[in-house]
Design a protein around this motif. Structure first.
Motif, PDB file in Angstrom:
ATOM      1  N   LEU A  84      24.649  13.257  52.994  1.00 38.53           N
ATOM      2  CA  LEU A  84      24.913  14.146  51.879  1.00 38.53           C
ATOM      3  C   LEU A  84      26.341  14.668  51.956  1.00 38.53           C
ATOM      4  CD1 LEU A  84      23.184  15.344  49.506  1.00 38.53           C
ATOM      5  CD2 LEU A  84      22.922  17.376  50.923  1.00 38.53           C
ATOM      6  N   TYR A  87      28.791  11.982  51.022  1.00 34.99           N
ATOM      7  CA  TYR A  87      28.745  11.789  49.574  1.00 34.99           C
ATOM      8  C   TYR A  87      29.579  12.849  48.851  1.00 34.99           C
ATOM      9  CZ  TYR A  87      26.441  10.631  45.107  1.00 34.99           C
ATOM     10  OH  TYR A  87      26.176  10.244  43.821  1.00 34.99           O
ATOM     11  N   ALA A  88      29.594  14.069  49.414  1.00 39.15           N
ATOM     12  CA  ALA A  88      30.305  15.182  48.780  1.00 39.15           C
ATOM     13  C   ALA A  88      31.779  15.245  49.150  1.00 39.15           C
ATOM     14  CB  ALA A  88      29.637  16.498  49.175  1.00 39.15           C
ATOM     15  N   ALA A 211      19.862  21.761  43.509  1.00 41.27           N
ATOM     16  CA  ALA A 211      20.092  20.783  44.575  1.00 41.27           C
ATOM     17  C   ALA A 211      18.752  20.327  45.142  1.00 41.27           C
ATOM     18  CB  ALA A 211      20.950  21.386  45.674  1.00 41.27           C
ATOM     19  N   PRO A 212      18.686  19.113  45.706  1.00 46.98           N
ATOM     20  CA  PRO A 212      17.424  18.618  46.267  1.00 46.98           C
ATOM     21  C   PRO A 212      16.948  19.436  47.458  1.00 46.98           C
ATOM     22  CG  PRO A 212      19.248  17.143  46.789  1.00 46.98           C
ATOM     23  CD  PRO A 212      19.763  18.112  45.785  1.00 46.98           C
ATOM     24  N   THR A 215      21.524  24.196  49.231  1.00 48.56           N
ATOM     25  CA  THR A 215      22.844  23.730  49.648  1.00 48.56           C
ATOM     26  C   THR A 215      23.907  24.663  49.104  1.00 48.56           C
ATOM     27  OG1 THR A 215      22.027  21.448  49.510  1.00 48.56           O
ATOM     28  CG2 THR A 215      24.407  21.739  49.636  1.00 48.56           C
ATOM     29  N   LEU A 245      28.689  18.384  41.873  1.00 50.09           N
ATOM     30  CA  LEU A 245      27.884  17.835  42.961  1.00 50.09           C
ATOM     31  C   LEU A 245      26.405  17.786  42.581  1.00 50.09           C
ATOM     32  CD1 LEU A 245      29.532  19.470  46.092  1.00 50.09           C
ATOM     33  CD2 LEU A 245      29.387  17.026  45.600  1.00 50.09           C
ATOM     34  N   SER A 246      25.919  18.832  41.934  1.00 50.03           N
ATOM     35  CA  SER A 246      24.523  18.842  41.505  1.00 50.03           C
ATOM     36  C   SER A 246      24.239  17.690  40.533  1.00 50.03           C
ATOM     37  CB  SER A 246      24.188  20.180  40.852  1.00 50.03           C
ATOM     38  OG  SER A 246      24.186  21.212  41.805  1.00 50.03           O
ATOM     39  N   GLN A 248      25.894  14.878  40.370  1.00 48.19           N
ATOM     40  CA  GLN A 248      25.943  13.626  41.127  1.00 48.19           C
ATOM     41  C   GLN A 248      24.643  13.385  41.881  1.00 48.19           C
ATOM     42  OE1 GLN A 248      29.376  13.409  43.661  1.00 48.19           O
ATOM     43  NE2 GLN A 248      30.810  13.862  42.018  1.00 48.19           N
ATOM     44  N   PHE A 249      24.118  14.433  42.536  1.00 50.51           N
ATOM     45  CA  PHE A 249      22.884  14.284  43.282  1.00 50.51           C
ATOM     46  C   PHE A 249      21.716  13.957  42.345  1.00 50.51           C
ATOM     47  CE2 PHE A 249      24.726  17.453  46.574  1.00 50.51           C
ATOM     48  CZ  PHE A 249      25.479  16.426  47.136  1.00 50.51           C
ATOM     49  N   ALA A 252      21.860  10.416  41.287  1.00 47.64           N
ATOM     50  CA  ALA A 252      21.520   9.507  42.381  1.00 47.64           C
ATOM     51  C   ALA A 252      20.039   9.547  42.721  1.00 47.64           C
ATOM     52  CB  ALA A 252      22.344   9.862  43.609  1.00 47.64           C
TER      53      ALA A 252
END
Length: 253
Positions: A84, A87-88, A211-212, A215, A245-246, A248-249, A252
């Motif tokens: 993670l 990725y960020a 976020a999953p 975070t 970022l949120s 992008q996650f 994905a």
């Protein structure tokens, strides 16, 4: 039952993750009857799934016959967290390029935060936090940003279990002062570590929405450079970075 089943998914896999999610949401421990009620599955099916998960180390049975998350998940979680952070990295580096100070990302790890990503400032005097380092939540910017999103009972459970060490005279040493700070964080939308981890260091932090896993990202540096005027510039950039970022996650999966 946990919502959000995917069309065409493998039913037994979805059921396994249902059980793991239920145990997690129950505070890390669930009885067989609780699992059956919340998963809406027959007891034989739950028994079969648990018999598969226990030898693999993903679930363990406690002496009181309830079930808890197993140590096998730690390895998976650590690897996922580090990925993670990787990725960020471009987004964190973007914060450094615009603000000139170090940027970090951390996730909730049990009752502490663990740093999973960092982009370093080019200044000779800068903040450095080792990726993989775990820290208390009540005296870090990322920790307080995450705490502000949690139910008060969970916050109390965390600080009761972990204690509230005071690395500096500015650290929160009482539950009352921490809860008051968390209320301010909720109102303004970001957290500040104002020399609470280390004298002479200030940090601005913000959670990632949706976020999953809980975070937060932050920018930090010496108080001589990271002052309140710096914060006025940093907060909008942190907010934009958190939203990107949120997104992008989410894209994905």
């Amino acid at each position: 039952m946990v919502d959000g089943k995917s069309a065409g998914g493998v039913q037994s896999v979805e059921r396994v993750f249902d059980l793991l999610s239920i145990i997690t949401a129950s505070g890390g421990e669930s009885s067989l009857s609780e699992l059956a009620s919340r998963a809406e599955l027959p007891l034989p099916t739950i028994h079969r799934l648990l018999r598969t998960l226990i030898p693999l180390g993903y679930v363990r049975q406690l002496p009181n016959r309830s079930y808890a998350l197993g140590p096998g998940l730690i390895r998976l979680g650590n690897a996922a967290g580090l990925q993670l952070g990787t990725y960020a990295q471009p987004v964190l580096q973007g914060l450094v390029d615009e603000l000139g100070e170090s940027a970090n990302m951390a996730v909730l790890d049990g009752q502490m935060v663990v740093y999973v990503g960092q982009a370093q400032s080019s200044h000779s005097m800068r903040m450095f936090t080792e990726v993989g380092r775990r820290a208390h939540m009540h005296d870090t910017g990322v920790g307080k940003a995450i705490l502000a999103t949690l139910p008060e009972q969970q916050v109390l459970s965390i600080v009761t279990s972990m204690g509230m060490p005071t690395p500096t005279v500015k650290s929160h040493g009482t539950v009352e002062s921490l809860l008051a700070d968390l209320e301010v964080i909720r109102e303004r939308g970001y957290a500040v570590d104002d020399e609470e981890q280390e004298i002479g260091v200030r940090c601005f932090s913000m959670v990632l929405p949706n976020a999953p896993t809980p975070t937060a990202i932050s920018v930090s540096g010496p108080t001589t450079r990271v002052d309140w005027e710096f914060g006025e510039r940093a907060v909008p950039l942190l907010r934009d970075a958190a939203q990107r970022l949120s997104a992008q996650f989410a894209s994905a999966g």
